[in-house]
Design an enzyme around this catalytic site. Structure first.
Site, PDB file in Angstrom:
ATOM      1  N   SER A  35       0.792  -1.229   0.000  1.00 33.84           N
ATOM      2  CA  SER A  35       0.000   0.000   0.000  1.00 33.84           C
ATOM      3  C   SER A  35       0.820   1.272   0.000  1.00 33.84           C
ATOM      4  O   SER A  35       0.294   2.341  -0.312  1.00 33.84           O
ATOM      5  CB  SER A  35      -0.942   0.014   1.210  1.00 33.84           C
ATOM      6  N   ASP A 318      -3.233   7.847   8.474  1.00 36.80           N
ATOM      7  CA  ASP A 318      -4.137   6.947   9.195  1.00 36.80           C
ATOM      8  C   ASP A 318      -3.321   6.134  10.193  1.00 36.80           C
ATOM      9  O   ASP A 318      -2.247   6.574  10.621  1.00 36.80           O
ATOM     10  CB  ASP A 318      -4.944   6.078   8.227  1.00 36.80           C
ATOM     11  N   HIS A 321      -0.292   4.457   7.566  1.00 43.26           N
ATOM     12  CA  HIS A 321       0.289   5.055   6.365  1.00 43.26           C
ATOM     13  C   HIS A 321       0.752   6.492   6.596  1.00 43.26           C
ATOM     14  O   HIS A 321      -0.005   7.306   7.137  1.00 43.26           O
ATOM     15  CB  HIS A 321      -0.732   5.053   5.221  1.00 43.26           C
TER      16      HIS A 321
END
Length: 343
Positions: A35, A318, A321
């Protein structure tokens, strides 16, 4: 006279083949892994690992979620810009990629992915095999639009940006009992993880990739989620999680120094991308870099469901991340490392 003609033809041929890498530049960026690099491939998967929903993308153009796990652009986008290629790196699995986008690179990464066989299947995201198969499909499309010779040149001169290990350590090792069931100590697990990563890059190499920028994992013990669930409760980084991350990174760093000398990687170049220490520097010295919070995520935390007013003030967007500003901050050094190591 004949020798002069031969010299001219040789120079012309070399120029034609390597125009994409002239003066140390790169024609394309091809991103693989998780990600940190995913720019929207998970949008098309049946998984709960989605970045195409609010509050992601609030700093992106049009203030819309694109599938990136952050408030705006992610590390792959920023590296592409830093290398002078383009500002946005599209997801390979989006509905349409223009010939121009194919020639300058796409992203194959998938949020939640890893090289441990358990990881990607656990989260129902793209496995290493899936990403390699997508790469093969990309090459076929590239050949159709650019021609076989040009396509081969683009792939061999492109920067292959690889981020593997964050989810393997953070989820498969610490978050599930599978590692314990397999009898894997941290040292054994990180050794296997580095080996899996090497095998993944060998499969990319076999398709023509030659210039690898191998990313280490970030300080997993300092993630907002880790601080809470591994005992830190938003006060200190978790020492053990960071220790395992550093152990794995050390093996990757050693690998990038030796793999290029192996017969199986003949003609390849590797550079280690130090995500751990660059981001740790920002965490430790966050005020110097213009941040006001290095512990909590701007959004999606137990204590902050509603996003903060200004994500540029947060190191993390978040619970796991980094924010776009954090990526931009660390990229200044790392992009230069990539240029120096792969030119």
């Amino acid at each position: 006279m004949c020798s002069k003609i031969t010299l001219v033809l040789t120079l012309f041929s070399s120029y034609f083949i390597s125009t994409d890498a002239v003066n140390g530049s790169f024609p394309a960026l091809l991103a693989f892994g998780d990600s940190i690099l995913d720019t929207g491939n998970n949008n098309f998967l049946l998984t709960f690992m989605k970045g195409n929903i609010w509050p992601y993308g609030r700093s992106f153009s049009m203030r819309r979620a694109t599938g990136r796990f952050g408030n705006g652009r992610v590390f792959s986008d920023i590296v592409a810009e830093g290398l002078g290629i383009k500002k946005i790196l599209p997801a390979y699995r989006k509905l349409f990629n223009s010939p121009s986008d194919l020639r300058t690179g796409v992203c194959f990464a998938s949020g939640g992915a890893g090289v441990d066989p358990v990881t990607s299947k656990l989260l129902r995201v793209l496995t290493p095999k899936d990403q390699v198969n997508d790469f093969k499909g990309y090459i076929r499309k590239l050949k159709a639009t650019a021609g076989p010779s040009r396509a081969s040149s683009i792939v061999s001169n492109a920067v292959i940006l690889v981020s593997q290990g964050n989810n393997d350590i953070g989820i498969s090792y610490f978050g599930t009992p599978t590692a314990a069931f397999r009898g894997l100590t941290p040292n054994r697990y990180t050794t296997k993880l580095a080996g899996w990563n090497k095998q993944f890059m060998k499969e990319l190499y076999d398709q023509g990739a030659r210039k690898f920028a191998v990313m280490g994992v970030i300080p997993l013990g300092c993630l907002p989620m880790t601080r809470i669930f591994l005992g830190g409760f938003v006060i200190t980084c978790n020492f053990f999680a960071n220790r395992v991350a550093e152990q794995y990174n050390g093996k990757l760093r050693s690998g990038t120094k030796s793999w290029g000398r192996e017969a199986g990687f003949r003609g390849a170049k590797f550079v280690y991308v130090d995500m751990y220490n660059t981001l740790m520097d920002v965490i430790k010295n966050y005020r110097r870099y213009g941040f006001s919070n290095e512990k909590n995520g701007c959004c999606c935390m137990i204590t902050a469901i509603i996003p903060c007013p200004n994500p540029d003030k947060y190191v993390f967007y978040d619970f796991v991340h980094p924010s776009e500003k954090a990526y931009r901050t660390i990229s200044k050094k790392l992009v230069q490392d990539i240029k120096n190591g792969l030119a």
